[in-house]
Design a protein around this motif. Sequence first.
Motif, PDB file in Angstrom:
ATOM      1  N   ILE A 171       7.338  -1.904 -10.440  1.00  0.00           N
ATOM      2  CA  ILE A 171       7.971  -1.529  -9.168  1.00  0.00           C
ATOM      3  C   ILE A 171       7.106  -0.497  -8.444  1.00  0.00           C
ATOM      4  O   ILE A 171       6.891  -0.587  -7.234  1.00  0.00           O
ATOM      5  N   LEU A 172       6.602   0.470  -9.190  1.00  0.00           N
ATOM      6  CA  LEU A 172       5.738   1.497  -8.598  1.00  0.00           C
ATOM      7  C   LEU A 172       4.467   0.870  -8.016  1.00  0.00           C
ATOM      8  O   LEU A 172       4.043   1.229  -6.919  1.00  0.00           O
ATOM      9  N   ASP A 173       3.890  -0.082  -8.741  1.00  0.00           N
ATOM     10  CA  ASP A 173       2.671  -0.730  -8.257  1.00  0.00           C
ATOM     11  C   ASP A 173       2.925  -1.608  -7.030  1.00  0.00           C
ATOM     12  O   ASP A 173       2.034  -1.780  -6.201  1.00  0.00           O
ATOM     13  N   GLU A 174       4.124  -2.156  -6.925  1.00  0.00           N
ATOM     14  CA  GLU A 174       4.468  -2.935  -5.738  1.00  0.00           C
ATOM     15  C   GLU A 174       4.726  -2.028  -4.536  1.00  0.00           C
ATOM     16  O   GLU A 174       4.564  -2.444  -3.398  1.00  0.00           O
ATOM     17  N   PHE A 175       5.111  -0.801  -4.799  1.00  0.00           N
ATOM     18  CA  PHE A 175       5.495   0.149  -3.753  1.00  0.00           C
ATOM     19  C   PHE A 175       4.327   1.033  -3.316  1.00  0.00           C
ATOM     20  O   PHE A 175       4.137   1.285  -2.124  1.00  0.00           O
ATOM     21  N   LEU A 176       3.537   1.518  -4.264  1.00  0.00           N
ATOM     22  CA  LEU A 176       2.415   2.418  -3.980  1.00  0.00           C
ATOM     23  C   LEU A 176       1.108   1.804  -4.464  1.00  0.00           C
ATOM     24  O   LEU A 176       1.074   1.137  -5.501  1.00  0.00           O
ATOM     25  N   MET A 177       0.047   2.067  -3.730  1.00  0.00           N
ATOM     26  CA  MET A 177      -1.282   1.669  -4.176  1.00  0.00           C
ATOM     27  C   MET A 177      -2.266   2.755  -3.773  1.00  0.00           C
ATOM     28  O   MET A 177      -2.323   3.138  -2.604  1.00  0.00           O
ATOM     29  N   GLY A 178      -2.986   3.251  -4.737  1.00  0.00           N
ATOM     30  CA  GLY A 178      -3.990   4.261  -4.461  1.00  0.00           C
ATOM     31  C   GLY A 178      -3.413   5.557  -3.903  1.00  0.00           C
ATOM     32  O   GLY A 178      -4.094   6.281  -3.195  1.00  0.00           O
ATOM     33  N   GLY A 179      -2.157   5.850  -4.217  1.00  0.00           N
ATOM     34  CA  GLY A 179      -1.540   7.070  -3.743  1.00  0.00           C
ATOM     35  C   GLY A 179      -0.961   6.981  -2.348  1.00  0.00           C
ATOM     36  O   GLY A 179      -0.513   7.971  -1.789  1.00  0.00           O
ATOM     37  N   GLU A 180      -0.963   5.781  -1.764  1.00  0.00           N
ATOM     38  CA  GLU A 180      -0.413   5.556  -0.435  1.00  0.00           C
ATOM     39  C   GLU A 180       0.685   4.504  -0.517  1.00  0.00           C
ATOM     40  O   GLU A 180       0.668   3.641  -1.400  1.00  0.00           O
ATOM     41  N   VAL A 181       1.630   4.563   0.414  1.00  0.00           N
ATOM     42  CA  VAL A 181       2.715   3.591   0.441  1.00  0.00           C
ATOM     43  C   VAL A 181       2.143   2.229   0.837  1.00  0.00           C
ATOM     44  O   VAL A 181       1.498   2.093   1.869  1.00  0.00           O
TER      45      VAL A 181
END
Length: 154
Positions: free
Chosen positions: A113-123
Amino acid sequence: MMRFLLLFSRQGKLRLQKWFTPLTDREKKKVVRDMVALVLARPPRSCNFLHWRDIKVVYKRYASLYFCTGLEDQDNELLTLEVLHRYVELLDKYFGNVCELDIIFNFEKAYYILDEFLMGGEVLETSKVAVSVSMEDADTLQETMEEYMNRPAY
């Protein structure tokens, strides 16, 4: 940009960690130890923003879990609180009122879920619906693969 995201319990047990900047294992352990000590030592009604070294720290407590993130100086603290809240909403939607045990026993789903929501510290994705659809697709794929792998080979 976020530098890291940590989830830990009121007892100081780390439940989830995501690093968006490269650090050695030793540095990561030091950051985790310092963040847990710093956040847990604060009174309940104090501000959710603080400075540590050259990092802005934003944290929020939900039930028995602390969601803590480290930011660069130019990042907005209030927006980061909203990002943390959105992540909790996504977890709630998937798990149905998420609790610490959900994170412990389904940590791979929490990371997904986190990887779907955030990437590289950005939304990456602001839509709860889009992330939910992605989670449903991933669950369907996992179930299909489990069924396929459990079939006897003739």
